[in-house]
Design an enzyme around this catalytic site. Structure first.
Site, PDB file in Angstrom:
ATOM      1  N   LYS A 214       0.828  -1.195   0.000  1.00 52.01           N
ATOM      2  CA  LYS A 214       0.000   0.000   0.000  1.00 52.01           C
ATOM      3  C   LYS A 214       0.872   1.258   0.000  1.00 52.01           C
ATOM      4  CE  LYS A 214      -4.163  -1.879   0.357  1.00 52.01           C
ATOM      5  NZ  LYS A 214      -5.249  -1.624  -0.617  1.00 52.01           N
TER       6      LYS A 214
ATOM      7  N   ASP B 223      -0.474  -0.387  -4.497  1.00 43.44           N
ATOM      8  CA  ASP B 223      -1.847   0.108  -4.533  1.00 43.44           C
ATOM      9  C   ASP B 223      -1.891   1.468  -3.856  1.00 43.44           C
ATOM     10  OD1 ASP B 223      -4.547   0.568  -4.493  1.00 43.44           O
ATOM     11  OD2 ASP B 223      -5.059  -1.145  -3.246  1.00 43.44           O
TER      12      ASP B 223
ATOM     13  N   GLU C 201      -1.933  -0.040  -8.779  1.00 45.42           N
ATOM     14  CA  GLU C 201      -3.394  -0.043  -8.685  1.00 45.42           C
ATOM     15  C   GLU C 201      -3.934   1.308  -8.236  1.00 45.42           C
ATOM     16  OE1 GLU C 201      -6.657  -2.604  -6.047  1.00 45.42           O
ATOM     17  OE2 GLU C 201      -4.643  -3.402  -6.395  1.00 45.42           O
TER      18      GLU C 201
ATOM     19  N   ASP D 147      -9.388  -0.189  -9.453  1.00 44.58           N
ATOM     20  CA  ASP D 147     -10.114  -0.911  -8.403  1.00 44.58           C
ATOM     21  C   ASP D 147     -11.374  -0.149  -8.030  1.00 44.58           C
ATOM     22  OD1 ASP D 147     -11.100  -2.113  -6.118  1.00 44.58           O
ATOM     23  OD2 ASP D 147      -9.302  -1.853  -4.921  1.00 44.58           O
TER      24      ASP D 147
ATOM     25  N   LYS E  89     -13.974  -6.899  -6.985  1.00 43.70           N
ATOM     26  CA  LYS E  89     -14.256  -7.227  -5.591  1.00 43.70           C
ATOM     27  C   LYS E  89     -15.738  -7.559  -5.464  1.00 43.70           C
ATOM     28  CE  LYS E  89     -10.500  -4.627  -3.453  1.00 43.70           C
ATOM     29  NZ  LYS E  89     -10.124  -3.391  -2.718  1.00 43.70           N
TER      30      LYS E  89
END
Length: 359
Positions: free
Chosen positions: A162, A190, A216, A243, A267
Site C-alpha cells: 500500500k 496500490d 493499482e 479498483d 471485488k
C-alpha cells in the site's frame, strides 16, 4: 426450491494491528454472515463486508438492507440467481456487500444442489490459485519487517504494498522491502486514489526500477479520463489497474472503451457477488484487459467465493484474497473453503463453498 428463511449474524475477528491505506485506517474486521434456508433442507452461506469509503455502506446500514432484502427474497426460487439480483436491484440501488451476501449464499445452495463445488459450478477445472499478501502503510522500517514476515514466515511470493500518502515515503519503503526480500518476489503497489497524474508518472519510472509489475488505482475513482491519460503517457513496463473505479460491468465497459487500464480489480463486495464479478470478467476478456479478484476485510465465506471466481474465469489471472491473514492467528476461525500452502491456495472439492456453519 424456494427460500423459506434467512438468518443474519454479526461476525467479528480481531486484527493483529490497525491496517492503514491512503484513504483511512481499519482497526476491526466486522462482517455479516447470512444463512439462506430452503424448503428442501439445503442452506447456503454468504457474507457482507461493507466499507463506507468504497461500498458506501456501514455495518448498521448494511444490516438494515440485509433485513429488507431477506423479506423480499423469501419465497423466491433459490436456484434463480439472476432473478434474485433482479429482485434486489428493484429493491435498492448499489449496496454491493449486502447483495453479495445473498448472491454467495445462493451460489452455495446451487453447488450443493448439483453436487459441485462453486468453482466447478462457475466453470473452473483447476482448484489451485496463487495469491498475494498485502503490506499496509506504516513506517518504512515496519513495512520492511512486515514484508519479511509475509515472505519468510508465511511463505508468500507476491507482495501487494500500500502506498499513496507521500511519494518519497512510498519509495523509501519500497526500496527497503525490495532490498530485504530479494528480486525473486513479485511486487505490486496500490495507491488507493492517493496520487495525481503527474505524481503517478513520476512514480512509475521509480517503480519500474524496483521491479514493481503493477500499480493499482493511482487516481480518484471518478477520474476515468485521467486514468486513460495515464495509460497513454505510461512508457514503463508497470501495468495499470483500476479498483475503486470498477463497481459493475457498466464501469468496466466505460474503462475498456477509454482504454483506461491494463487490469481491473474485481471485488465481490463492490459488484454484488459472483454474478456481477463474472460479468466484469467477461467484459474484460472481450476488451483484452486482465483481471484480479481482491477483497475487503472479509471472512473466509466470501474469500472462498472470490477465489472460486479466480479459478473459474480465464480473464482473471491474479488473486488478492488475503484479509484473513490480518487477523490474530492468521485465520478467522471459519473451517473449510480452501487450504493454504504459502501463497498457494487450494479450493476444496466439496459441494458448494465447502463450509458448514450453524447459528
Amino acid at each position: 426450491m424456494r427460500v423459506t428463511n434467512v438468518r443474519i449474524e454479526r461476525f467479528s475477528a480481531p486484527l493483529k494491528k490497525p491496517f492503514s491505506v491512503a484513504y483511512g485506517t481499519m482497526d476491526s474486521a466486522d462482517s455479516w454472515i447470512v444463512r439462506v434456508e430452503t424448503d428442501e433442507g439445503i442452506y447456503g452461506l454468504g457474507s457482507a463486508a461493507p466499507l463506507p469509503f468504497v461500498t458506501g455502506e456501514t455495518m448498521d446500514t448494511c444490516r438494515l438492507v440485509l433485513e429488507d432484502l431477506a423479506k423480499a427474497l423469501v419465497g423466491a426460487d433459490a436456484l434463480d440467481i439472476q432473478g434474485a439480483h433482479a429482485i434486489m436491484d428493484a429493491r435498492i440501488h448499489a449496496n454491493g456487500s449486502a447483495k453479495c451476501a445473498f448472491d454467495v449464499a445462493l451460489h452455495d445452495i446451487a453447488g450443493k444442489h448439483r453436487g459441485l463445488p462453486v468453482w466447478r459450478l462457475l466453470g473452473g477445472d483447476d482448484p489451485v490459485v496463487v495469491n498475494d499478501i498485502t503490506v499496509g502503510i506504516d513506517t518504512p522500517e515496519n513495512m520492511r519487517r512486515e514484508a519479511e514476515r509475509c515472505v519468510f514466515d508465511l511463505g508468500f511470493r507476491i507482495l501487494k504494498v500500500k502506498i499513496g500518502l507521500d511519494l518519497d515515503h512510498d519509495l523509501e519503503a519500497l526500496r527497503a522491502i525490495r532490498s530485504s526480500v530479494g528480486d525473486d518476489v513479485r511486487m505490486r503497489v496500490d495507491a488507493n486514489q492517493g496520487y495525481t497524474v503527474e505524481t503517478a508518472l513520476a512514480a512509475l519510472t521509480e517503480l519500474e526500477s524496483l521491479g514493481v509489475d503493477a500499480a493499482e488505482q493511482f487516481l480518484p475513482w471518478w477520474d476515468f479520463e485521467g486514468a486513460a491519460e495515464l495509460m497513454r503517457r505510461n512508457d514503463t513496463s508497470v501495468r495499470l489497474m483500476l479498483d475503486e473505479s470498477i463497481h459493475d460491468a457498466h464501469d468496466a465497459q466505460r474503462a475498456a472503451g477509454l482504454r483506461a487500464a491494463d487490469f481491473f480489480n474485481i471485488k465481490l463486495m463492490k459488484c454484488g457477488g459472483l454474478f456481477g464479478g463474472a460479468q466484469i470478467a467477461d467484459v474484460a476478456e472481450q476488451a483484452g484487459v486482465g483481471c484480479m479478484v481482491g477483497c475487503m476485510m472479509e471472512n473466509k465465506i466470501s474469500l472462498t467465493a472470490g477465489i472460486s471466481l479466480v479459478a473459474a474465469k480465464s480473464a482473471i489471472v491474479e488473486a488478492d484474497c488475503d484479509s484473513f491473514t490480518f487477523f490474530v492467528g492468521d485465520d478467522d476461525g471459519i473451517p473449510g473453503g480452501f487450504t493454504r500452502d504459502g501463497g498457494t491456495f487450494r479450493l476444496l472439492d466439496e459441494p458448494g463453498l465447502g463450509i458448514e456453519l450453524d447459528f
